[in-house]
Write an enzyme that holds these catalytic residues in place. Structure first.
Site, PDB file in Angstrom:
ATOM      1  N   GLU B 323      37.992  43.419  45.705  1.00 42.23           N
ATOM      2  CA  GLU B 323      39.375  42.963  45.552  1.00 42.23           C
ATOM      3  C   GLU B 323      39.917  43.120  44.135  1.00 42.23           C
ATOM      4  O   GLU B 323      40.395  42.147  43.543  1.00 42.23           O
ATOM      5  CB  GLU B 323      39.494  41.486  45.969  1.00 42.23           C
ATOM      6  CG  GLU B 323      39.176  41.261  47.417  1.00 42.23           C
ATOM      7  CD  GLU B 323      39.441  39.824  47.852  1.00 42.23           C
ATOM      8  OE1 GLU B 323      40.091  39.656  48.888  1.00 42.23           O
ATOM      9  OE2 GLU B 323      39.020  38.893  47.168  1.00 42.23           O
ATOM     10  N   VAL B 324      39.840  44.305  43.601  1.00 44.18           N
ATOM     11  CA  VAL B 324      40.386  44.524  42.272  1.00 44.18           C
ATOM     12  C   VAL B 324      41.866  44.885  42.382  1.00 44.18           C
ATOM     13  O   VAL B 324      42.244  45.808  43.096  1.00 44.18           O
ATOM     14  CB  VAL B 324      39.625  45.651  41.537  1.00 44.18           C
ATOM     15  CG1 VAL B 324      40.189  45.837  40.138  1.00 44.18           C
ATOM     16  CG2 VAL B 324      38.140  45.319  41.485  1.00 44.18           C
TER      17      VAL B 324
END
Lengths: 545, 529
Positions: B323-324
């Protein structure tokens, strides 16, 4: 009162999709605590004015005392116990640490004077359906003054006082100068616990009564028996629990237990309304009371299974007479809940004696009429014990002729507004439970859903609105016992608590979030394992298991 | 034999008890038992090391402490057992433990054999295993086989068990960043894990909201990034306590230091680590993921992970990588310049890839195997083959396809997606967990072998010490059985239900706050609130 939700559909409806590794997007709607001008007050009082002038409270000198002229004195157990309880809550473990003497600073608050203003304080009585819970609290120098007509209001005011106290950066207890005028919007603010589907040890019930008083709830609706087990130990019919409890010794409530619960509740201004649900939901009754339940038939022979209470036998009413006489003596509250919900007619239909009786009484095939016949007789039995009756909505829906003081408990979500309209149009007082079935859990901040309910959201006249005396949060016991009850109930029930206590226009969810997050930490500090609302921390985390 | 002379009511009871004979959870691979039963007396019961091993086994402190731990678990109610049984010699019972390898002082790892054999006969039970870890599993099974009759007398049925886990990695993730979990809550969870034969504690120790790990090298990380620098941290001795507690139960501790995203709390104590976000041409005051364009970041990570790998003995390290959010990187002119220099164009997944590659290399230089969340595989072409991929996304169709792709690429896979049990629902949702089939994806036999196991995740948004235990237990037990037992013998949740109910009651008896599965009761209810 148990929603007839099918298991399979429930299993299928489980959300398996995940939008993000951690969280549902919805849950982020409220996550930023912007702080409330009302601090940690919960439920929010009707009128609050807070000043920025603050006073210190010293654990060694601060006292809660009876005001001069108060109609309650040192012999008033309710108040004396409450003084000690709230002293402990305010000062926690910090009390009595050796320190140097110092003069009371000018900015110190040294006393809370409690004054009961009505001639009869109600000190030795039980809280009732019309008990006055109003109070006025003035925090100023040199004394804070709490005025209430009755002890019940004083209890609510003490809780509020304790919520005004906060810790400064040095850990010192402080309180701001403030003025609060408060009273409940709804008279009946209840929590239903179910001790039949799972037995709840006394300790759990007491802890939840404590949590109730912290949230200003005032009715413990004790759904004490049901199909799965009969834990109430009856003096008249001891075989009911002997045979019908999960275990005759370890899973029962003895008369002593019941007394303890009632007194513990009284000391917190909480009514205990027991529910002995009939004629359905009575499988466990049949184990200890022969011939009480209807034998079901398979064709022309008894199948060996039993249905609801048998409404055609005189012995049934003899039994009910004696049982409800006992109940009326054991439970001091003016009301008993008679249940009357979810009666399955199949067994009655199968039984030839009942068919014959129906024919003789010209009821044809209308089994709702048979149910009404039963309830009608039961209402008479209860009225004869000088108690009022609460019943689930089906009893009203089936057209039973109810006594004028009957209270109708609305639990069905479908057709809710129509039902509220109809019940109040017929002139009956009403309690709303339908939106607050807290046993139904889901992921995320479902407290917001409970919070957003407006109990008077139906098209009734002012007179009809007045008949809605309150509501109840119900925690049915299928999936709940002492392991998970308390964190499942709190702080979710707190949302219901504020809805029923505070003014109608207290609806700001963000403000509520800020106060409730602090309120939940306060419950944790007081030993109640209330679960978190969202990502956060409490200064003092739960220390239990 | 005593059994032959039993009176009629006792015989009927035997029949009733047949249901509870197979009460072991998770179900052993091979279990044969009979109605023949032997009484056990706490005063005439002992643990023995096998004769041939006596010389070398006397100093296995790990097993000695397991004996101490299991004695009260086997005899939970000493008083009712005492005095009921006459103290005669024939009631004496020994549990004889024999192991092939003497590896009592090490930590369990991915290669540890947990296989054991258990034969219960008159007067003794023989427990054979390759390793001490197998012996622990066998002890747990033995403790579950011992039951009490209505008089409180302990007994065990004649039983033969051959057992081993279907999957070598059976984990539970706890998240101590979103809510701080007091040490006690973690230790209690480890206890309950051992009862269900879980063997990996995935410690998601830090994340955006807080940084409770007290680093020796960078103490500011927790003093500034924890919820509270004193009361809401894990000191080095706390960590050691968790490691020891876990080791004694055959549980590996794999810490996760998730980066480059999920690192907001890191930035508080480590200036210049996170990417400054820009609004137009000036910094907005906000920060994004770790700055992948700065050499300082890698120097820090290198030093920090060096500490981490010296503190945590497990050969695996979870590096996160999920989840960057690219918008902050995109806003930052230095990052954009770096992108240009590296020839990444506008493809920020390449930048993330670059970062992760560096971190994985740092990790492998420290002789550790990396685990990363599936995002790293989804966006990146080049990942070292020995990196383990952790699947967390999607519905069954999606995670099956993902498993297929990953194993085809030759990676080992850890299945997390079906067991996000922080997601709660009304009713018996354990059945959904139970019905998961980890190997039911398109692939060759070789591919299936690459699925090393699965993990139950308890993310912390709505969970702290007040509700962790009842939310985790017994719901996690469903995955425990799926990962340990033979799938062909454990297809039916319906059939497993009574056994799970019995197991839940024994969890209560052992002090685990395990919530109920349906209406009913346990002889010994939970005593707290």
């Amino acid at each position: 009162m148990l929603a007839g939700l099918n298991f399979a559909t429930l299993l299928l409806s489980v959300a398996v999709c995940q939008g993000s590794r951690y969280k549902d997007i919805d849950s982020e709607t409220v996550s930023v605590d912007q702080g409330s001008t009302y601090g940690s007050l919960w439920p929010l009082p009707q009128q609050v004015s807070l000043s920025e002038v603050s006073f210190k409270l010293s654990s060694s000198s601060f006292r809660v005392v009876d005001a001069e002229g108060s109609s309650a004195g040192p012999s008033c157990n309710i108040l004396q116990n409450a003084y000690r309880r709230y002293y402990e809550y305010v000062f926690g473990n910090a009390r009595k640490t050796g320190h140097f003497k110092r003069k009371a600073a000018t900015s110190e608050l040294s006393e809370l004077q409690v004054s009961i203003t009505s001639g009869d304080s109600d000190c030795d009585g039980y809280p009732g359906a019309t008990s006055d819970e109003s109070y006025e609290l003035t925090v100023d120098q040199p004394y804070a003054i709490l005025k209430a007509p009755k002890v019940w209001g004083a209890l609510r005011g003490l809780e509020t006082f304790s919520q005004l106290v906060y810790e400064d950066e040095y850990g010192a207890k402080s309180i701001n100068s403030s003025k609060i005028v408060d009273f409940p919007r709804f008279q009946h603010r209840g929590i239903l616990l179910d001790t039949s589907r799972h037995f709840l040890p006394i300790k759990v019930i007491l802890a939840n009564l404590e949590a109730m008083s912290i949230n200003k709830f005032n009715v413990f609706h004790w759904h004490i028996v049901d199909d799965p087990s009969f834990p109430y130990l009856s003096r008249t019919f001891p075989q009911l629990s002997q045979m019908g409890a999960y275990h005759p010794y370890t899973h029962v409530y003895t008369p002593g237990d019941v007394k303890m619960i009632i007194e513990f509740a009284r000391l917190r201004g909480i009514r205990v309304v027991p529910e002995f649900d009939t004629p359905g939901h009575t499988q466990s009754w049949g184990k200890g009371q022969k011939d009480l339940l209807t034998p079901c038939y398979s064709g022309s022979t008894p199948s060996g299974t039993f249905g609801p209470v048998n409404p055609i036998l005189n012995t049934t009413y003899d039994f009910m007479n004696l049982l409800f006489k006992e109940i009326s003596e054991v439970f001091p509250d003016a009301y008993v809940h008679l249940g009357g919900d979810e009666v399955d007619f199949n067994c009655w239909k199968s039984n030839p004696d009942i068919q014959k009786w129906m024919d003789e009484h010209a009821l044809g095939k209308d089994y709702a009429k048979l149910e009404s016949f039963y309830i009608q007789k039961l209402l008479g039995i209860v009225a004869a014990t000088k108690k009022g009756s609460m019943i689930w909505q089906e009893v009203f829906d089936n057209g039973v002729k109810l006594p004028a003081d009957a209270v109708v408990n609305v639990w069905m979500g479908s057709g809710l507004q129509e039902e509220m309209f109809n019940v109040t149009a017929a002139g009956f007082t009403t309690i709303l439970s339908a939106p607050w079935y807290l046993d139904y859990i889901s992921y995320g901040q479902d407290w917001q859903r409970y919070y957003k309910v407006e109990p008077l959201d139906f098209k009734g006249s002012d007179a009809q609105n007045k008949l809605v005396i309150g509501g109840e949060a119900c925690l049915w016991g299928e999936f709940v016992d002492s392991t998970n009850l308390t964190p499942r109930l709190w702080p979710r029930a707190s949302a219901v608590g504020e809805r029923l206590w505070s003014a109608k226009d207290v609806t700001d969810v963000n403000d509520a979030y800020s106060r409730l997050a602090k309120h939940r930490c306060r419950m944790v500090e007081r030993g109640i394992p209330a679960e978190p609302l969202f990502t956060s921390f409490c200064r003092h985390e739960y220390k239990g298991n | 034999m005593a059994c032959c002379t039993l009176c009629l009511p006792a015989l009927m009871m035997l029949v009733l008890d047949l249901n509870t004979v197979e009460s072991v959870w998770p179900l052993p691979q091979k279990l044969a038992n009979s109605e023949e039963r032997y009484p056990l007396s706490p005063t005439h019961f002992n643990f023995h090391y096998g004769e041939d091993q006596a010389s070398i086994m006397t100093d296995c402190s790990l097993l000695d402490s397991a004996f101490t731990r299991y004695f009260p678990l086997i005899f939970p109610d000493l008083t009712s057992g005492n005095g009921v049984l006459p103290s005669t010699e024939e009631k004496a019972f020994s549990l004889v433990v024999t192991m092939q390898q003497k590896d009592c002082d090490g930590y369990p790892n991915e290669g540890s054999s947990e296989r054991y054999q258990l034969n219960v006969s008159a007067g003794q039970a023989v427990l054979n295993s390759d390793t001490v870890w197998g012996a622990l599993r066998g002890l747990e099974t033995f403790s579950q086989l011992v039951q009490q009759d209505e008089d409180g007398t302990y007994f065990i049925n004649k039983t033969e068990i051959e057992d081993f886990p279907s999957f070598q990695y059976r984990g539970i993730l706890l998240d101590t960043s979103r809510h701080f979990l007091p040490l006690k809550a973690i230790l209690n969870t480890l206890d309950a894990m051992a009862y269900s034969k879980f063997n990996v504690f995935h410690w998601h120790i830090v994340d955006d909201p807080s940084f409770p790990y007290q680093s020796r090298t960078f103490p500011d990380l927790s003093s500034k990034g924890a919820y509270h620098p004193m009361s809401h941290i894990y000191t080095q001795s706390d960590v050691r306590r968790v490691l020891t507690h876990a080791r004694l139960r055959g549980i590996r501790v794999i810490p996760e230091f998730d980066s480059p995203g999920h690192t907001q709390s890191w930035g508080k104590g480590q200036p210049n680590l996170l990417t400054p976000c820009y609004k137009g041409s000036s910094p907005s005051g906000k920060f994004g993921p770790i700055n992948p364009a700065s050499a300082l970041s890698y120097a820090f990570m290198s030093q920090f992970l060096k500490e981490v790998t010296s503190v945590f003995p497990d050969p695996y390290l979870h590096l996160g990588g999920d989840e960057v959010n690219f918008s902050c990187w995109q806003s930052n002119p230095d990052v954009r310049a770096f992108m240009h220099k590296m020839g990444f164009g506008k493809d920020y997944t390449k930048l993330e890839s670059f970062y992760m590659e560096n971190i994985v290399n740092i990790t492998s230089n420290l002789n550790k195997t990396s685990i990363v969340w599936q995002d790293v595989f989804d966006y990146h072409e080049r990942i070292p083959k020995d990196t383990i991929l952790h699947i967390w996304k999607g519905l069954p169709a999606q995670y099956k396809a993902e498993t297929s792709r990953m194993t085809k690429a030759g990676h080992r896979v850890l299945l997390g997606a079906p067991w996000y049990i922080n997601h709660i629902a009304y009713g018996q949702d354990w059945r959904i967990s139970y019905n998961v089939q980890p190997l039911n994806f398109p692939g060759t036999e070789e591919q299936k072998k690459l699925v090393i196991g699965g993990e139950v995740s308890m993310w912390g948004e709505y969970v702290d010490a007040t509700n962790l235990s009842p939310r985790l237990w017994p719901r996690a037990c469903a995955a425990a059985e799926r990962l340990w037992s033979d799938e062909s013998q454990t297809r039916s949740a319906e059939a497993a239900f009574p056994r799970l109910q019995a197991f839940r009651c024994s969890l209560l008896r052992r002090g685990v706050r395990a919530e109920p599965l349906s209406p009913g009761h346990c002889t010994n209810e939970y005593r707290g609130i």
